[in-house]
Design an enzyme around this catalytic site. Structure first.
Site, mmCIF file in Angstrom:
data_model
loop_
_atom_site.group_PDB
_atom_site.id
_atom_site.type_symbol
_atom_site.label_atom_id
_atom_site.label_comp_id
_atom_site.label_asym_id
_atom_site.label_seq_id
_atom_site.Cartn_x
_atom_site.Cartn_y
_atom_site.Cartn_z
ATOM 1 N N PRO A 175 -106.582 10.709 -62.868
ATOM 2 C CA PRO A 175 -105.739 10.082 -63.894
ATOM 3 C C PRO A 175 -104.248 10.139 -63.577
ATOM 4 O O PRO A 175 -103.527 9.170 -63.842
ATOM 5 C CB PRO A 175 -106.071 10.887 -65.160
ATOM 6 C CG PRO A 175 -106.753 12.124 -64.690
ATOM 7 C CD PRO A 175 -107.440 11.768 -63.418
ATOM 8 N N LYS A 176 -103.781 11.229 -63.011
ATOM 9 C CA LYS A 176 -102.348 11.348 -62.731
ATOM 10 C C LYS A 176 -101.907 10.373 -61.644
ATOM 11 O O LYS A 176 -100.911 9.665 -61.791
ATOM 12 C CB LYS A 176 -102.031 12.786 -62.329
ATOM 13 C CG LYS A 176 -100.744 12.995 -61.578
ATOM 14 C CD LYS A 176 -99.511 12.631 -62.402
ATOM 15 C CE LYS A 176 -98.245 13.147 -61.744
ATOM 16 N NZ LYS A 176 -98.045 12.650 -60.381
ATOM 17 N N VAL A 177 -102.648 10.342 -60.539
ATOM 18 C CA VAL A 177 -102.294 9.419 -59.465
ATOM 19 C C VAL A 177 -102.393 7.978 -59.954
ATOM 20 O O VAL A 177 -101.505 7.152 -59.694
ATOM 21 C CB VAL A 177 -103.188 9.648 -58.231
ATOM 22 C CG1 VAL A 177 -102.977 8.550 -57.200
ATOM 23 C CG2 VAL A 177 -102.902 11.014 -57.613
ATOM 24 N N CYS A 184 -99.384 7.108 -62.011
ATOM 25 C CA CYS A 184 -98.190 6.915 -61.186
ATOM 26 C C CYS A 184 -98.213 5.560 -60.500
ATOM 27 O O CYS A 184 -97.202 4.846 -60.463
ATOM 28 C CB CYS A 184 -98.079 8.029 -60.150
ATOM 29 S SG CYS A 184 -97.538 9.605 -60.841
#
Length: 292
Positions: free
Chosen positions: A208-210, A213
């Site tokens: 989810p974070k990548v 971004c």
DNA sequence: CGCCAGGATTCCT
DNA sequence: AGGAATCATGGC
């Protein structure tokens, strides 16, 4: 050399925009920043409201640096409390860069659980090893970011030991996926935030974070609200996030609270993370209560 | 030296 | 769905 002079109502800070940690390849020496965008070797500096550069067209510079974003309206839409207000006030002119999708995706796969100097080093190694050298200057040589095809076919793909550690097989697998899927950019562009996110998360090394971004920095899905460990601390200290609150909760909270340009708010908070997390941030700790 | 970092995957209940 | 273990490397 070509130049643009920005209007007074159109704040821009080259230093903050290139130095806040959203991109990893630009270097500053003296007054000049040097970087590579796609095939262009660009040198650029700022004098007051004027940008002076060489190596690219005005159209690309405007697009890359988001110079046509209505920053006033964006800030107005996210400036909802003293915390974000302080961040915005201290990072005036920070803009979200429009990054090339593949470089952005690959870079943030490499960026997982690493600090910014380390990320810069990894990406420089990848470019030096697999990119095409564009040697119009000799102060420091620079190369392009290698295409997915080049990385996918780099003979023993695990030669990707550009100090990537356990991320090397992720990057390798994703390079192969992307190389075999030339329509991926247009497809993701056409999807809304949520569907695009699910699509990206099928890739190895993309959680989810990548995904957030990449959606924010490359696909201009400005509602994306990436939560790294710094943003998580800020959310806990100022925005009522619980100690055991997970990624999805915090990210959703950021989107719902800051609205369609939550990603911009996130970047201002990230840019001011040190100040906001210091013992004397300049704002009262529970200065307000987050409406739920 | 020890702890931390723009986290994700795998395996477990 | 929600946890814990594990991962490799460099910065500081």
């Amino acid at each position: 050399m070509p130049r643009i002079t920005l209007g007074k109502h159109r704040p821009f800070s080259l230093d903050l925009t290139l130095g806040c940690g959203q991109v990893f390849r630009w270097q500053k020496s003296g007054e000049w920043w040097t970087g590579v965008v796609e095939k262009d070797l660009i040198r650029i500096r700022q004098k007051g409201r004027t940008l002076i550069w060489e190596g690219s067209t005005q159209e690309r510079i405007r697009d890359y640096f988001g110079l046509d974003h209505d920053l006033g309206r964006i800030i107005e839409s996210v400036d909802r409390d003293p915390v974000i207000h302080l961040a915005v006030a201290n990072s005036t002119g920070l803009r979200l860069i429009h990054q090339p999708p593949w470089e952005c995706l690959a870079s943030y796969i490499c960026a997982t659980y690493a600090n910014i100097p380390g990320i810069r080093r990894k990406i420089a190694l990848i470019c030096d090893t697999f990119g095409d050298e564009i040697s119009s200057r000799e102060d420091f040589r620079l190369s392009t970011f290698p295409s997915a095809d080049v990385l996918a076919e780099s003979a023993p793909c695990d030669l990707l030991r550009c100090s990537l550690g356990y991320r090397a097989p992720y990057l390798c697998a994703t390079a192969k996926e992307i190389a075999a899927d030339p329509g991926w950019i247009r497809r993701i562009e056409a999807l809304d935030y949520s569907a695009a996110r699910r699509d990206l998360m099928r890739l190895m090394g993309v959680g989810p974070k990548v995904a957030d971004c990449v959606l924010l920095f490359a696909f201009r899905k400005y509602e994306a609200f990436p939560v790294d460990v710094w943003i998580a601390r800020i959310m806990r200290r100022y925005y009522g996030a619980g100690e055991k609150e997970g990624y999805e909760q915090m990210s959703r909270k950021g989107r719902e609270y800051f609205g369609p340009c939550a990603g911009y708010a996130q970047e201002y908070l990230y840019s001011e993370r040190e100040r906001l997390l210091s013992s004397d941030p300049g704002v009262q700790v529970p200065s307000f209560q987050l409406a739920r």
